[in-house]
Write a protein that holds these residues in place. Sequence first.
Motif, PDB file in Angstrom:
ATOM      1  N   GLY A   7       4.744  -4.108   2.792  1.00  0.00           N
ATOM      2  CA  GLY A   7       4.274  -3.860   4.149  1.00  0.00           C
ATOM      3  C   GLY A   7       4.486  -5.047   5.074  1.00  0.00           C
ATOM      4  O   GLY A   7       5.308  -5.938   4.823  1.00  0.00           O
ATOM      5  N   GLU A   9       2.717  -7.623   5.747  1.00  0.00           N
ATOM      6  CA  GLU A   9       2.422  -8.959   5.199  1.00  0.00           C
ATOM      7  C   GLU A   9       3.668  -9.542   4.530  1.00  0.00           C
ATOM      8  O   GLU A   9       4.010 -10.712   4.735  1.00  0.00           O
ATOM      9  CB  GLU A   9       1.263  -8.884   4.203  1.00  0.00           C
ATOM     10  CG  GLU A   9       0.754 -10.218   3.747  1.00  0.00           C
ATOM     11  CD  GLU A   9      -0.016 -10.983   4.819  1.00  0.00           C
ATOM     12  OE1 GLU A   9       0.114 -12.223   4.834  1.00  0.00           O
ATOM     13  OE2 GLU A   9      -0.725 -10.367   5.627  1.00  0.00           O
ATOM     14  N   ASP A  25      -3.534  -5.296   7.540  1.00  0.00           N
ATOM     15  CA  ASP A  25      -4.119  -5.086   6.226  1.00  0.00           C
ATOM     16  C   ASP A  25      -3.159  -5.630   5.178  1.00  0.00           C
ATOM     17  O   ASP A  25      -2.104  -6.146   5.512  1.00  0.00           O
ATOM     18  CB  ASP A  25      -4.415  -3.605   5.984  1.00  0.00           C
ATOM     19  CG  ASP A  25      -3.164  -2.727   6.114  1.00  0.00           C
ATOM     20  OD1 ASP A  25      -2.042  -3.264   6.264  1.00  0.00           O
ATOM     21  OD2 ASP A  25      -3.294  -1.503   6.064  1.00  0.00           O
ATOM     22  N   ASP A  27      -1.062  -4.485   1.854  1.00  0.00           N
ATOM     23  CA  ASP A  27      -0.559  -3.388   1.036  1.00  0.00           C
ATOM     24  C   ASP A  27       0.088  -3.988  -0.198  1.00  0.00           C
ATOM     25  O   ASP A  27       0.833  -4.977  -0.095  1.00  0.00           O
ATOM     26  CB  ASP A  27       0.491  -2.566   1.788  1.00  0.00           C
ATOM     27  CG  ASP A  27      -0.055  -1.943   3.068  1.00  0.00           C
ATOM     28  OD1 ASP A  27      -1.192  -1.444   3.037  1.00  0.00           O
ATOM     29  OD2 ASP A  27       0.661  -1.952   4.076  1.00  0.00           O
ATOM     30  N   ALA A  28      -0.159  -3.387  -1.360  1.00  0.00           N
ATOM     31  CA  ALA A  28       0.427  -3.917  -2.589  1.00  0.00           C
ATOM     32  C   ALA A  28       0.691  -2.806  -3.583  1.00  0.00           C
ATOM     33  O   ALA A  28      -0.066  -1.833  -3.671  1.00  0.00           O
ATOM     34  CB  ALA A  28      -0.502  -4.951  -3.219  1.00  0.00           C
ATOM     35  N   VAL A  41      -7.600  -4.231  -0.180  1.00  0.00           N
ATOM     36  CA  VAL A  41      -6.166  -4.111  -0.411  1.00  0.00           C
ATOM     37  C   VAL A  41      -5.851  -2.628  -0.531  1.00  0.00           C
ATOM     38  O   VAL A  41      -6.512  -1.913  -1.281  1.00  0.00           O
ATOM     39  CB  VAL A  41      -5.738  -4.834  -1.713  1.00  0.00           C
ATOM     40  CG1 VAL A  41      -4.250  -4.660  -1.960  1.00  0.00           C
ATOM     41  CG2 VAL A  41      -6.123  -6.301  -1.674  1.00  0.00           C
ATOM     42  N   ASP A  42      -4.855  -2.164   0.232  1.00  0.00           N
ATOM     43  CA  ASP A  42      -4.370  -0.796   0.050  1.00  0.00           C
ATOM     44  C   ASP A  42      -3.433  -0.833  -1.145  1.00  0.00           C
ATOM     45  O   ASP A  42      -2.356  -1.412  -1.074  1.00  0.00           O
ATOM     46  CB  ASP A  42      -3.634  -0.299   1.300  1.00  0.00           C
ATOM     47  CG  ASP A  42      -4.582  -0.016   2.445  1.00  0.00           C
ATOM     48  OD1 ASP A  42      -5.770   0.265   2.190  1.00  0.00           O
ATOM     49  OD2 ASP A  42      -4.135  -0.079   3.599  1.00  0.00           O
ATOM     50  N   MET A  43      -3.883  -0.243  -2.249  1.00  0.00           N
ATOM     51  CA  MET A  43      -3.165  -0.336  -3.513  1.00  0.00           C
ATOM     52  C   MET A  43      -2.412   0.948  -3.807  1.00  0.00           C
ATOM     53  O   MET A  43      -2.936   2.032  -3.594  1.00  0.00           O
ATOM     54  CB  MET A  43      -4.150  -0.600  -4.645  1.00  0.00           C
ATOM     55  CG  MET A  43      -4.913  -1.870  -4.503  1.00  0.00           C
ATOM     56  SD  MET A  43      -6.086  -2.001  -5.855  1.00  0.00           S
ATOM     57  CE  MET A  43      -6.557  -3.702  -5.693  1.00  0.00           C
ATOM     58  N   TYR A  44      -1.207   0.780  -4.288  1.00  0.00           N
ATOM     59  CA  TYR A  44      -0.378   1.899  -4.693  1.00  0.00           C
ATOM     60  C   TYR A  44       0.121   1.590  -6.092  1.00  0.00           C
ATOM     61  O   TYR A  44       0.548   0.468  -6.368  1.00  0.00           O
ATOM     62  CB  TYR A  44       0.819   2.067  -3.751  1.00  0.00           C
ATOM     63  CG  TYR A  44       0.412   2.117  -2.304  1.00  0.00           C
ATOM     64  CD1 TYR A  44      -0.022   3.300  -1.723  1.00  0.00           C
ATOM     65  CD2 TYR A  44       0.439   0.962  -1.523  1.00  0.00           C
ATOM     66  CE1 TYR A  44      -0.416   3.345  -0.398  1.00  0.00           C
ATOM     67  CE2 TYR A  44       0.046   0.994  -0.203  1.00  0.00           C
ATOM     68  CZ  TYR A  44      -0.380   2.186   0.360  1.00  0.00           C
ATOM     69  OH  TYR A  44      -0.769   2.217   1.673  1.00  0.00           O
TER      70      TYR A  44
END
Length: 108
Positions: A7, A9, A25, A27-28, A41-44
């Motif tokens: 993302g 970052e 935010d 994203d990881a 953390v928006d985690m995938y």
Amino acid sequence: MTFLIVGSEAARYNLGLEWPRIPKDLDAFTDDTPDMHEDPVDMYWDESFREIWGDVRRYATVDELYTIKMSHIYWSLRNGSWQKHKGDLIFFKKHGAKIIPELHDALY
């Protein structure tokens, strides 16, 4: 453990102030659990990611970011982000990004 920051970052990390947006935010792609982080953390995660990245803790490269964006540009998303993704693809391409075919196929 895998923790690949993606993302805005990661784009800001790689391209500095040339990246047009300030990250809002984090994203990881990660197999971490949410309670392991102080900040949200928006985690995938999908277990197939382990074959792609193995155990890494780093920022995604520009080529990886470009490929990730490309892998989901085919759909009009409910959140209306298609135009943003299209603009990001053009931006990355202007900065020399190249698609990673194996990554694209896995994410698509």
